[in-house]
Design a protein around this motif. Structure first.
Motif, PDB file in Angstrom:
ATOM      1  N   THR A 225       0.835  -1.205   0.000  1.00 39.19           N
ATOM      2  CA  THR A 225       0.000   0.000   0.000  1.00 39.19           C
ATOM      3  C   THR A 225       0.863   1.246   0.000  1.00 39.19           C
ATOM      4  OG1 THR A 225      -1.710  -1.214   1.213  1.00 39.19           O
ATOM      5  CG2 THR A 225      -1.877   1.188   1.195  1.00 39.19           C
ATOM      6  N   GLN A 226       1.861   1.277   0.869  1.00 37.77           N
ATOM      7  CA  GLN A 226       2.751   2.432   0.954  1.00 37.77           C
ATOM      8  C   GLN A 226       3.432   2.688  -0.388  1.00 37.77           C
ATOM      9  OE1 GLN A 226       5.907   2.024   3.806  1.00 37.77           O
ATOM     10  NE2 GLN A 226       6.578   4.115   3.563  1.00 37.77           N
ATOM     11  N   ASP A 227       3.966   1.649  -1.007  1.00 40.48           N
ATOM     12  CA  ASP A 227       4.650   1.794  -2.297  1.00 40.48           C
ATOM     13  C   ASP A 227       3.689   2.291  -3.376  1.00 40.48           C
ATOM     14  OD1 ASP A 227       6.972   0.904  -1.074  1.00 40.48           O
ATOM     15  OD2 ASP A 227       6.845  -1.121  -1.930  1.00 40.48           O
ATOM     16  N   ALA A 228       2.478   1.750  -3.394  1.00 41.93           N
ATOM     17  CA  ALA A 228       1.509   2.149  -4.411  1.00 41.93           C
ATOM     18  C   ALA A 228       1.100   3.607  -4.242  1.00 41.93           C
ATOM     19  CB  ALA A 228       0.277   1.248  -4.353  1.00 41.93           C
ATOM     20  N   ILE A 229       0.852   4.039  -3.005  1.00 44.14           N
ATOM     21  CA  ILE A 229       0.459   5.425  -2.762  1.00 44.14           C
ATOM     22  C   ILE A 229       1.609   6.375  -3.095  1.00 44.14           C
ATOM     23  CG2 ILE A 229      -0.132   7.084  -0.943  1.00 44.14           C
ATOM     24  CD1 ILE A 229      -1.887   4.861   0.289  1.00 44.14           C
ATOM     25  N   ALA A 230       2.823   5.971  -2.789  1.00 47.30           N
ATOM     26  CA  ALA A 230       3.986   6.836  -3.035  1.00 47.30           C
ATOM     27  C   ALA A 230       4.295   6.989  -4.517  1.00 47.30           C
ATOM     28  CB  ALA A 230       5.209   6.291  -2.299  1.00 47.30           C
ATOM     29  N   THR A 231       4.031   5.962  -5.313  1.00 48.88           N
ATOM     30  CA  THR A 231       4.444   6.004  -6.721  1.00 48.88           C
ATOM     31  C   THR A 231       3.284   6.098  -7.700  1.00 48.88           C
ATOM     32  OG1 THR A 231       4.460   3.586  -6.937  1.00 48.88           O
ATOM     33  CG2 THR A 231       6.524   4.654  -6.244  1.00 48.88           C
ATOM     34  N   GLY A 232       2.084   5.730  -7.277  1.00 46.47           N
ATOM     35  CA  GLY A 232       0.951   5.693  -8.197  1.00 46.47           C
ATOM     36  C   GLY A 232       0.432   7.075  -8.552  1.00 46.47           C
ATOM     37  N   PRO A 233       0.449   7.419  -9.836  1.00 45.89           N
ATOM     38  CA  PRO A 233       0.010   8.751 -10.236  1.00 45.89           C
ATOM     39  C   PRO A 233      -1.514   8.930 -10.288  1.00 45.89           C
ATOM     40  CG  PRO A 233       0.700   7.528 -12.156  1.00 45.89           C
ATOM     41  CD  PRO A 233       0.962   6.649 -10.959  1.00 45.89           C
TER      42      PRO A 233
ATOM     43  N   PRO B 101       3.280   3.554 -12.127  1.00 45.35           N
ATOM     44  CA  PRO B 101       4.000   4.175 -13.236  1.00 45.35           C
ATOM     45  C   PRO B 101       4.469   3.190 -14.303  1.00 45.35           C
ATOM     46  CG  PRO B 101       5.152   4.548 -11.144  1.00 45.35           C
ATOM     47  CD  PRO B 101       3.919   3.781 -10.847  1.00 45.35           C
ATOM     48  N   ASP B 102       4.616   1.924 -13.970  1.00 45.53           N
ATOM     49  CA  ASP B 102       5.088   0.928 -14.942  1.00 45.53           C
ATOM     50  C   ASP B 102       3.937   0.267 -15.695  1.00 45.53           C
ATOM     51  OD1 ASP B 102       3.955  -0.614 -12.986  1.00 45.53           O
ATOM     52  OD2 ASP B 102       5.724  -1.847 -12.624  1.00 45.53           O
ATOM     53  N   GLU B 103       2.769   0.921 -15.737  1.00 45.05           N
ATOM     54  CA  GLU B 103       1.557   0.439 -16.396  1.00 45.05           C
ATOM     55  C   GLU B 103       0.898  -0.713 -15.646  1.00 45.05           C
ATOM     56  OE1 GLU B 103       1.896  -0.119 -20.615  1.00 45.05           O
ATOM     57  OE2 GLU B 103       3.308   1.532 -20.805  1.00 45.05           O
ATOM     58  N   GLY B 104       1.334  -0.970 -14.441  1.00 45.22           N
ATOM     59  CA  GLY B 104       0.687  -1.964 -13.600  1.00 45.22           C
ATOM     60  C   GLY B 104      -0.406  -1.310 -12.765  1.00 45.22           C
ATOM     61  N   ALA B 105      -1.112  -2.119 -12.017  1.00 50.67           N
ATOM     62  CA  ALA B 105      -2.187  -1.626 -11.160  1.00 50.67           C
ATOM     63  C   ALA B 105      -2.297  -2.523  -9.935  1.00 50.67           C
ATOM     64  CB  ALA B 105      -3.505  -1.609 -11.915  1.00 50.67           C
ATOM     65  N   LEU B 106      -2.550  -1.896  -8.801  1.00 52.39           N
ATOM     66  CA  LEU B 106      -2.760  -2.626  -7.556  1.00 52.39           C
ATOM     67  C   LEU B 106      -4.191  -2.374  -7.122  1.00 52.39           C
ATOM     68  CD1 LEU B 106      -1.041  -4.448  -5.784  1.00 52.39           C
ATOM     69  CD2 LEU B 106      -0.417  -2.471  -4.440  1.00 52.39           C
ATOM     70  N   LEU B 107      -4.944  -3.446  -6.909  1.00 48.34           N
ATOM     71  CA  LEU B 107      -6.356  -3.360  -6.558  1.00 48.34           C
ATOM     72  C   LEU B 107      -6.541  -3.643  -5.069  1.00 48.34           C
ATOM     73  CD1 LEU B 107      -9.392  -3.199  -7.478  1.00 48.34           C
ATOM     74  CD2 LEU B 107      -9.270  -5.678  -7.740  1.00 48.34           C
TER      75      LEU B 107
ATOM     76  N   ALA C 218      -5.780  -6.863  -2.970  1.00 51.33           N
ATOM     77  CA  ALA C 218      -6.454  -7.975  -3.627  1.00 51.33           C
ATOM     78  C   ALA C 218      -5.714  -8.517  -4.847  1.00 51.33           C
ATOM     79  CB  ALA C 218      -7.865  -7.546  -4.038  1.00 51.33           C
ATOM     80  N   ASP C 219      -5.298  -7.653  -5.749  1.00 44.68           N
ATOM     81  CA  ASP C 219      -4.693  -8.107  -7.007  1.00 44.68           C
ATOM     82  C   ASP C 219      -3.600  -7.154  -7.462  1.00 44.68           C
ATOM     83  OD1 ASP C 219      -6.666 -10.238  -7.572  1.00 44.68           O
ATOM     84  OD2 ASP C 219      -8.036  -8.578  -7.929  1.00 44.68           O
ATOM     85  N   PHE C 220      -2.626  -7.707  -8.169  1.00 47.31           N
ATOM     86  CA  PHE C 220      -1.649  -6.910  -8.887  1.00 47.31           C
ATOM     87  C   PHE C 220      -1.766  -7.301 -10.344  1.00 47.31           C
ATOM     88  CE2 PHE C 220       2.574  -6.770 -10.884  1.00 47.31           C
ATOM     89  CZ  PHE C 220       2.736  -5.391 -10.918  1.00 47.31           C
ATOM     90  N   GLU C 221      -1.918  -6.299 -11.207  1.00 48.55           N
ATOM     91  CA  GLU C 221      -2.009  -6.545 -12.648  1.00 48.55           C
ATOM     92  C   GLU C 221      -0.920  -5.749 -13.339  1.00 48.55           C
ATOM     93  OE1 GLU C 221      -5.880  -5.114 -13.528  1.00 48.55           O
ATOM     94  OE2 GLU C 221      -6.895  -6.699 -12.416  1.00 48.55           O
ATOM     95  N   SER C 222      -0.318  -6.350 -14.368  1.00 46.98           N
ATOM     96  CA  SER C 222       0.683  -5.640 -15.156  1.00 46.98           C
ATOM     97  C   SER C 222       0.656  -6.191 -16.575  1.00 46.98           C
ATOM     98  CB  SER C 222       2.077  -5.804 -14.548  1.00 46.98           C
ATOM     99  OG  SER C 222       2.582  -7.093 -14.793  1.00 46.98           O
ATOM    100  N   PRO C 223       1.257  -5.455 -17.517  1.00 48.55           N
ATOM    101  CA  PRO C 223       1.288  -5.959 -18.896  1.00 48.55           C
ATOM    102  C   PRO C 223       1.969  -7.324 -19.005  1.00 48.55           C
ATOM    103  CG  PRO C 223       1.916  -3.646 -18.846  1.00 48.55           C
ATOM    104  CD  PRO C 223       1.822  -4.110 -17.416  1.00 48.55           C
TER     105      PRO C 223
END
Length: 88
Positions: A6-14, A34-40, A55-60
């Motif tokens: 959560t911390q990493d996603a909030i810090a880097t997610g635009p 930023p790397d086109e991934g998503a954390l749900l 819940a989920d991590f999605e990436s290309p």
């Protein structure tokens, strides 16, 4: 692990996205990375900040399923992000 993700996603997610759901469905919040991934993240519809889960991590290149709890401290941040979508 849930707090670190959560911390990493909030810090880097635009950007974030709140998924529309009915009154009985879980609240679902996605943080786009930023790397086109998503954390749900998911929370019960009447839950509190202590009820969020990664819940989920999605990436290309693939993804993985999680079911990791998030502490109330980081859950408050997720609540804040979700409320921004509900009350723009």
């Amino acid at each position: 692990m849930g707090d670190q993700l959560t911390q990493d996603a909030i810090a880097t997610g635009p950007r974030t996205r709140l998924h529309e759901s009915g009154p009985e469905a879980p609240l679902r919040l996605t943080i786009l990375l930023p790397d086109e991934g998503a954390l749900l993240f998911r929370r019960p519809p009447n839950g509190t900040c202590a009820d969020w889960r990664v819940a989920d991590f999605e990436s290309p290149g693939g993804g993985c399923l999680f079911d990791e709890p998030v502490s109330a401290t980081w859950g408050r941040a997720l609540d804040h992000l979700a409320k921004r979508h509900l009350n723009p």
